[in-house]
Design a protein around this motif. Structure first.
Motif, short mmCIF file in Angstrom:
data_model
loop_
_atom_site.label_atom_id
_atom_site.label_comp_id
_atom_site.label_asym_id
_atom_site.label_seq_id
_atom_site.Cartn_x
_atom_site.Cartn_y
_atom_site.Cartn_z
N ASP A 181 0.84 -1.20 0.00
CA ASP A 181 0.00 0.00 0.00
C ASP A 181 0.87 1.25 0.00
O ASP A 181 0.58 2.24 0.69
N ASP A 203 -0.19 1.45 -4.00
CA ASP A 203 -1.52 1.17 -3.45
C ASP A 203 -2.59 1.21 -4.54
O ASP A 203 -2.57 2.06 -5.44
N GLU A 237 -0.75 -2.70 -7.71
CA GLU A 237 -1.88 -3.58 -7.35
C GLU A 237 -3.18 -2.90 -7.77
O GLU A 237 -3.21 -1.71 -8.03
#
Ligand code: C2E
Ligand code: MG
Ligand code: MG
Ligand code: MG
Length: 286
Positions: A181, A203, A237
């Motif tokens: 993150d 993140d 991600e």
């Protein structure tokens, strides 16, 4: 509890908070039982190289297979665990379960880097390094370099010196670290230089909105440049669409994880997915 409540500040006994404490204890007992009854399970989400579609690893994500409620997401029970005696126990189970799966993949001739999420409480708990060492020793067929520990950026910097100390003691074991993150905390460049993590995970909130929000795009760009400047790997991600993948590639981030590639899946589905992925070459020619 007394010091939290504004208007109840002078109340020594608060029946409401006592009830909450009782409720929490019951939740924790249920989670302890879940561990005993083997109701926890790891799902695996692929990480791929967008340049050639290669699968470069998997992230292990905990699920609770509740007999009545079905599959429960970590967001619903990890907060209950947080700060409790049970948190490091569940954390150790996650490491053990991931190593067991890794051993199976290694034996099957399909070795693959696997990352697990480690909470701050777990990482900083006395004995963490010893227990990790023992866990690795229980699975001698697994090269420790296949295991990566994902630590939240916010967790790493909340007690920086201790995080660095523990991470450094883990390095000789051969395991890797990434900062999860990334971008949500306030890592100064000094912190980043000191933290022995090889990878920054951008993140998903920034990735999700990067195509619509110039501010988020700047953050994504910034993290990618930061990673390059500090010789760290960078992975995005929350890659949900081809457009996200293409934009990340243009910005110089080629490692990605997200629903656009695959959702987290049970280990039993992994081999089938991988075979299908290789055959389909979904991301090639982006
Ligand atoms: P995380 O480590 O940042 O993991 C990524 C989360 O985003 C996962 O949610 C994953 O399923 C989800 N995700 C992946 N791709 C996409 C996408 O394209 N779009 C969207 N909207 N979401 C995506 P999950 O599995 O619910 O886990 C949530 C968080 O719970 C994790 O965030 C991690 O912080 C924590 N967690 C999960 N498993 C464990 C564990 O075994 N131990 C610890 N300590 N924490 C865990
Ligand atoms: Mg993670
Ligand atoms: Mg993350
Ligand atoms: Mg997260």
């Amino acid at each position: 509890q007394a010091k939290e409540g504004g208007k109840n500040r002078y109340q020594l006994f608060d029946p409401e908070s006592d009830r909450l404490t009782q409720h929490r204890l019951e939740q924790l007992k249920r989670l302890e039982l879940a561990l005993e009854q083997q109701e926890f399970e790891l799902f695996y989400q692929p990480k791929v190289d967008l340049r050639d579609g290669q699968v470069v690893g998997a992230e292990a994500l905990i699920r609770w297979r509740h007999p009545q409620r079905g599959l429960v997401a970590p967001g619903e029970f990890l907060p209950q665990l947080q700060g409790s005696w049970l948190e490091p126990t569940v954390g150790d189970w996650v490491i053990e379960a991931a190593l067991r799966q890794l051993a199976e993949w290694v034996r099957a001739g399909q070795p693959l880097p696997v990352s697990v999420n480690i909470s701050a409480n777990h990482l900083m708990r006395a004995g963490f390094v010893d227990r990790l060492t023992q866990a690795l020793a229980r699975h001698p067929e697994v090269p420790p370099s296949l295991l990566e520990l994902e630590v939240l950026e916010t967790a790493a910097i909340s007690d920086l010196d201790q995080a660095i100390a523990v991470m450094q003691r883990c390095m000789p074991l051969g395991v890797g670290f990434s900062l999860d993150d990334f971008g949500t905390g306030y890592s100064s460049l000094t912190y980043l230089r000191k933290l022995p993590a090889q990878t920054l995970k951008i993140d998903q909130s920034f990735v999700r909105d990067m195509l619509a929000d110039a501010g988020d795009l700047s953050i994504v760009q910034g993290v990618i440049q930061l990673a390059a400047a500090f010789h760290r790997q960078v992975i995005a991600e929350g890659v949900e669409t081809m457009a996200h993948g293409a934009a990340l590639l243009r910005l110089g981030c080629w490692l990605a994880q997200g629903y656009g590639i695959a959702r987290p899946m049970p280990a039993t589905e992994w081999a089938g997915w991988w075979e299908h992925w290789r055959a389909a070459e979904t991301w090639r020619g982006l």
